[in-house]
Design an enzyme around this catalytic site. Structure first.
Site, PDB file in Angstrom:
ATOM      1  N   LYS A 242       0.856  -1.184   0.000  1.00  0.00           N
ATOM      2  CA  LYS A 242       0.000   0.000   0.000  1.00  0.00           C
ATOM      3  C   LYS A 242       0.890   1.232   0.000  1.00  0.00           C
ATOM      4  O   LYS A 242       1.933   1.259   0.663  1.00  0.00           O
ATOM      5  CB  LYS A 242      -0.898   0.001   1.247  1.00  0.00           C
ATOM      6  CG  LYS A 242      -1.698   1.277   1.467  1.00  0.00           C
ATOM      7  CD  LYS A 242      -2.456   1.209   2.791  1.00  0.00           C
ATOM      8  CE  LYS A 242      -3.198   2.499   3.078  1.00  0.00           C
ATOM      9  NZ  LYS A 242      -3.896   2.466   4.380  1.00  0.00           N
ATOM     10  N   GLU A 287      -8.340  11.348  13.347  1.00  0.00           N
ATOM     11  CA  GLU A 287      -7.523  10.179  13.704  1.00  0.00           C
ATOM     12  C   GLU A 287      -6.605  10.475  14.884  1.00  0.00           C
ATOM     13  O   GLU A 287      -5.709  11.319  14.802  1.00  0.00           O
ATOM     14  CB  GLU A 287      -6.699   9.740  12.491  1.00  0.00           C
ATOM     15  CG  GLU A 287      -6.030   8.401  12.676  1.00  0.00           C
ATOM     16  CD  GLU A 287      -5.682   7.721  11.364  1.00  0.00           C
ATOM     17  OE1 GLU A 287      -5.093   6.637  11.400  1.00  0.00           O
ATOM     18  OE2 GLU A 287      -6.014   8.280  10.292  1.00  0.00           O
TER      19      GLU A 287
END
Length: 476
Positions: A242, A287
């Site tokens: 990723k 986050e």
């Protein structure tokens, strides 16, 4: 490397006065700061600097700078923690007159101290009120070691936490203890004459700003989509699992943008996020990288995104679930070196109004026995797979070329910490970077997790969705 904006020889003096025995929302915190801004010393450095943090646990709005230091290099987190510990060991809490020494905030930081309880050596007192061990510092770290990271103590602030709201005063007193230690503090410009000149209050009302010019400082949209295509090819070739690619756009407005207005908007519209204005960054992050409270750690991992109308596919889409699983695995691997007993639940949907994420809240409770502070946990986690990629060393090497830009403090730890090492460090997302020399120019940034089957147009649309709340806030 560390450099302080104030003399290396001196101590931080501070005073905390209770304003209310009740918690205050962010609007009240700003209003209380407005009512008390006349108490800001005329000798305070950077008096027009507004510093903000707003989350469920703590709300703060501050003016001016009592102390600040910059750190860079591979050991920047360790150097920052050591500098803050040394500062706290010599900090003086004052009561009544500014020259009356009331107590020394030493001993608050003890390795292995249980659940935010600080020891009380002879002739010292730990000033602890409502789960906060004073003093407090705010910080914003660089994404890479090359970007200078910042720690900052405001000169005047309103702080609300738990069932209390306080007024905070702080100043740098030169000519006393020398606490340089290992931080290699070097004196730079002390308060300049310009800092003492009358300046308009950053809390003053202002009209909404309108965009006059939009540019792409690095990659145009088509060029960024081409970079996404190159990333997917590298992933399919097995060179990474990723890669998270970010992009930016720069906006010029018809007037200086009021940070007080922007942060009020963000705190009101996104109460489940953490609103911040520290240094040149302003935003509302969804986050939480590392929050430590009463010896307990929370790490919130977000990866996998969808607009609300398509959010249910996040639970079944293989691409989204794999992206999220890689991010969670990366966080677990990063925390392994801290010897923490982790609890990792199944992912859930986190609704933010404009976008929905897959979220996993990783927790641990044995931080005290491992002497893990909030900043140490944040350092171990940064950069996460959610903002960099996996393997993160491989992905990090590819970012500079594929993005063709410097992220600076975007997607890095931003937050606060107290004298016991507890605090909150979010990831600097959903943000805009103010031009240091112009308050009418901002750089907006957003990223997307690229997998082997990512569609460039869809990833571009995801970044626009993530940028949109900040654009609305800047024009609020």
């Amino acid at each position: 490397m560390c450099s302080s904006s104030l003399s290396a020889s001196g101590v931080l003096q501070y005073r905390v006065s209770r304003l209310s025995d009740a918690d205050s929302d962010f609007e009240q915190v700003i209003r209380l700061l407005e009512q008390n801004q006349h108490l800001l010393s005329s000798a305070a450095a950077e008096r027009s600097t507004l510093t903000v943090w707003s989350g469920e646990r703590l709300k703060l709005a501050g003016l001016g700078v009592a102390w600040q230091a910059h750190f860079s290099g591979e050991n920047r987190f360790t150097a920052a923690e050591e500098a803050w510990r040394n500062l706290c060991e010599h900090a003086q809490e004052t009561s009544g007159g500014e020259d009356k020494n009331f107590a020394v905030a030493a001993g608050a930081w003890q390795a292995g101290a249980a659940k935010n309880c600080c020891s009380k050596p002879e002739n010292t007192r730990c000033s602890k009120q409502g789960k906060i061990t004073w003093p407090l510092v705010l910080g914003s770290f660089g994404f890479t070691p090359a970007t200078p990271s910042l720690l900052l103590v405001p000169a005047l602030a309103v702080v609300s936490s738990g069932d209390n709201t306080w007024l905070w005063h702080a100043r740098w007193q030169e000519g006393q203890a020398d606490f340089r230690g290992r931080q290699e503090n070097t004196p730079e410009n002390a308060k300049s004459k310009a800092a003492l000149a009358p300046q308009p209050s950053p809390l003053s009302p202002s009209n909404p700003a309108q965009v006059t010019h939009e540019t792409y400082p690095h990659l145009q949209p088509d060029a960024w989509k081409a970079a996404v295509g190159r990333a997917t090819k590298e992933i399919r070739a097995g060179r990474a699992e990723k890669i998270v690619l970010a992009r930016d756009k720069e906006l010029c407005f018809d007037r200086d943008v009021s940070l007080a207005r922007v942060t009020r908007y963000l705190a009101d519209k996104y109460p489940t996020c953490w609103t911040y204005a520290i240094g040149d960054l302003v935003g509302a992050s969804p986050e939480m990288l590392a929050s430590v409270s009463e010896g307990k750690l929370l790490c919130r991992v977000l990866a996998g995104s969808a607009v609300p109308s398509q959010e249910q596919r996040l639970l079944s889409d293989p691409k989204e679930r794999l992206e999220h699983r890689l991010a969670v695995q990366s966080a677990e691997e990063s925390l392994t070196e801290l010897n923490l007993d982790l609890e990792v639940p199944a992912p859930r949907l986190l609704h933010l109004g404009y976008v929905t994420h897959l979220a996993t809240d990783i927790t641990a409770e044995n931080l005290a026995e491992q002497a893990v502070t909030s900043l140490r946990a944040a350092a171990a986690l940064h950069p996460t797979a959610a903002v960099c990629g996996k393997p993160r060393e491989v992905a990090a090497e590819r970012l500079a070329e594929l993005e063709a830009m410097d992220r600076r403090r975007y997607a890095a730890p931003i937050g606060w910490m107290d004298a016991a090492g507890e605090g909150e460090w979010a990831i600097a997302l959903r943000c805009a970077e103010r031009d240091p020399s112009r308050a009418d120019t901002y750089r907006l940034l957003a990223g997307a997790g690229i997998m082997a089957d990512s569609d460039p147009q869809r990833e571009l649309a995801e970044t626009e969705t993530k940028i949109s709340p900040m654009l609305r806030a800047l024009q609020a």
